[in-house]
Design a protein around this motif. Structure first.
Motif, mmCIF file in Angstrom:
data_model
loop_
_atom_site.group_PDB
_atom_site.id
_atom_site.type_symbol
_atom_site.label_atom_id
_atom_site.label_comp_id
_atom_site.label_asym_id
_atom_site.label_seq_id
_atom_site.Cartn_x
_atom_site.Cartn_y
_atom_site.Cartn_z
ATOM 1 N N ILE A 50 0.951 -1.110 -0.027
ATOM 2 C CA ILE A 50 -0.142 0.041 -0.030
ATOM 3 C C ILE A 50 0.930 1.435 -0.001
ATOM 4 O O ILE A 50 0.540 2.303 -0.803
ATOM 5 N N ALA A 51 1.930 1.201 0.871
ATOM 6 C CA ALA A 51 2.793 2.365 0.937
ATOM 7 C C ALA A 51 3.489 2.625 -0.466
ATOM 8 O O ALA A 51 3.677 3.804 -0.899
ATOM 9 N N SER A 52 3.934 1.686 -1.365
ATOM 10 C CA SER A 52 4.716 1.667 -2.486
ATOM 11 C C SER A 52 3.604 2.357 -3.357
ATOM 12 O O SER A 52 4.129 2.994 -4.468
ATOM 13 N N ASP A 53 2.252 1.610 -3.594
ATOM 14 C CA ASP A 53 1.415 2.356 -4.148
ATOM 15 C C ASP A 53 1.001 3.543 -4.065
ATOM 16 O O ASP A 53 0.670 4.425 -5.105
ATOM 17 N N ARG A 54 0.863 4.086 -2.691
ATOM 18 C CA ARG A 54 0.651 5.662 -2.690
ATOM 19 C C ARG A 54 1.879 6.366 -3.431
ATOM 20 O O ARG A 54 1.728 7.631 -3.723
ATOM 21 N N VAL A 55 3.169 5.988 -3.215
ATOM 22 C CA VAL A 55 4.304 6.618 -3.819
ATOM 23 C C VAL A 55 4.222 6.784 -5.307
ATOM 24 O O VAL A 55 4.239 7.557 -5.788
ATOM 25 N N GLN A 56 3.777 5.466 -5.925
ATOM 26 C CA GLN A 56 3.317 5.607 -7.228
ATOM 27 C C GLN A 56 2.562 6.428 -7.888
ATOM 28 O O GLN A 56 2.515 7.101 -8.743
ATOM 29 N N ALA A 57 1.365 6.466 -6.970
ATOM 30 C CA ALA A 57 0.184 7.498 -7.170
ATOM 31 C C ALA A 57 0.841 8.868 -7.424
ATOM 32 O O ALA A 57 0.188 9.628 -8.179
ATOM 33 N N LYS A 58 1.636 9.140 -6.384
ATOM 34 C CA LYS A 58 2.203 10.521 -6.328
ATOM 35 C C LYS A 58 3.259 10.775 -7.143
ATOM 36 O O LYS A 58 3.008 11.859 -7.969
ATOM 37 N N TYR A 59 3.987 9.886 -7.309
ATOM 38 C CA TYR A 59 5.533 10.222 -8.171
ATOM 39 C C TYR A 59 5.418 9.589 -9.426
ATOM 40 O O TYR A 59 6.521 9.677 -10.162
ATOM 41 N N GLY A 60 4.721 8.454 -9.915
ATOM 42 C CA GLY A 60 4.583 7.733 -11.115
ATOM 43 C C GLY A 60 5.499 6.534 -10.962
ATOM 44 O O GLY A 60 5.637 5.851 -11.966
ATOM 45 N N ARG A 61 5.936 6.229 -9.897
ATOM 46 C CA ARG A 61 6.680 5.104 -9.856
ATOM 47 C C ARG A 61 6.412 4.346 -8.630
ATOM 48 O O ARG A 61 6.492 5.086 -7.331
ATOM 49 N N PRO A 62 6.762 3.025 -8.411
ATOM 50 C CA PRO A 62 6.626 2.513 -7.092
ATOM 51 C C PRO A 62 7.848 2.747 -6.197
ATOM 52 O O PRO A 62 8.685 3.150 -6.719
ATOM 53 N N CYS A 63 7.749 2.582 -4.759
ATOM 54 C CA CYS A 63 8.763 2.672 -3.893
ATOM 55 C C CYS A 63 9.862 1.500 -3.692
ATOM 56 O O CYS A 63 9.375 0.552 -3.313
ATOM 57 N N GLY A 64 11.057 1.909 -4.349
ATOM 58 C CA GLY A 64 11.964 0.786 -4.203
ATOM 59 C C GLY A 64 12.100 0.378 -3.026
ATOM 60 O O GLY A 64 12.603 -0.763 -2.652
ATOM 61 N N LEU A 65 12.330 1.420 -2.075
ATOM 62 C CA LEU A 65 12.837 1.256 -0.479
ATOM 63 C C LEU A 65 11.755 0.270 -0.004
ATOM 64 O O LEU A 65 12.033 -0.557 0.869
ATOM 65 N N ALA A 66 10.512 0.718 -0.261
ATOM 66 C CA ALA A 66 9.258 -0.167 0.480
ATOM 67 C C ALA A 66 9.248 -1.602 0.070
ATOM 68 O O ALA A 66 9.321 -2.583 0.729
ATOM 69 N N LEU A 67 9.616 -1.768 -1.324
ATOM 70 C CA LEU A 67 9.367 -3.063 -1.943
ATOM 71 C C LEU A 67 10.875 -3.953 -1.379
ATOM 72 O O LEU A 67 10.847 -4.943 -1.175
#
Length: 95
Positions: A50-67
């Motif tokens: 969910i956290a990575s998806d929120r980053v993707q929604a805001k910045y256009g790419r998933p969060c590599g640190l979360a994954l």
């Protein structure tokens, strides 16, 4: 996006600090609470995706640190599979 770290105690008594780019982990964990290892992994997976998806929604790419954090959790969890009823304790949130 507010990030957060959470300190956990592993089944062998050692401690580690985990990272999330979102406070959503607070919806899935409580400080001072113990979780069965499998439950901890599942809650971590849900919260970090969910956290990575929120980053993707805001910045256009998933969060590599979360994954990456999720991969780390899954990796260290395998070493405790032999332990009878392994538990992980969420010690504290670090904001």
């Amino acid at each position: 996006m507010p990030e957060i770290r959470f300190q956990v105690e592993l089944p062998d008594g050692s401690q580690t600090t985990c990272y999330s780019p979102s406070l959503v982990v607070k919806d899935y964990f409580s400080a001072g609470q113990e979780y069965a290892l499998n439950e901890f992994i599942e809650r971590s997976r849900t919260a970090l995706i969910i956290a990575s998806d929120r980053v993707q929604a805001k910045y256009g790419r998933p969060c590599g640190l979360a994954l990456g954090q999720l991969q780390d959790i899954e990796a260290w969890a395998t070493q405790y599979r032999h332990v009878d009823q392994p538990k992980v304790k969420l010690m504290q949130f670090i904001e």
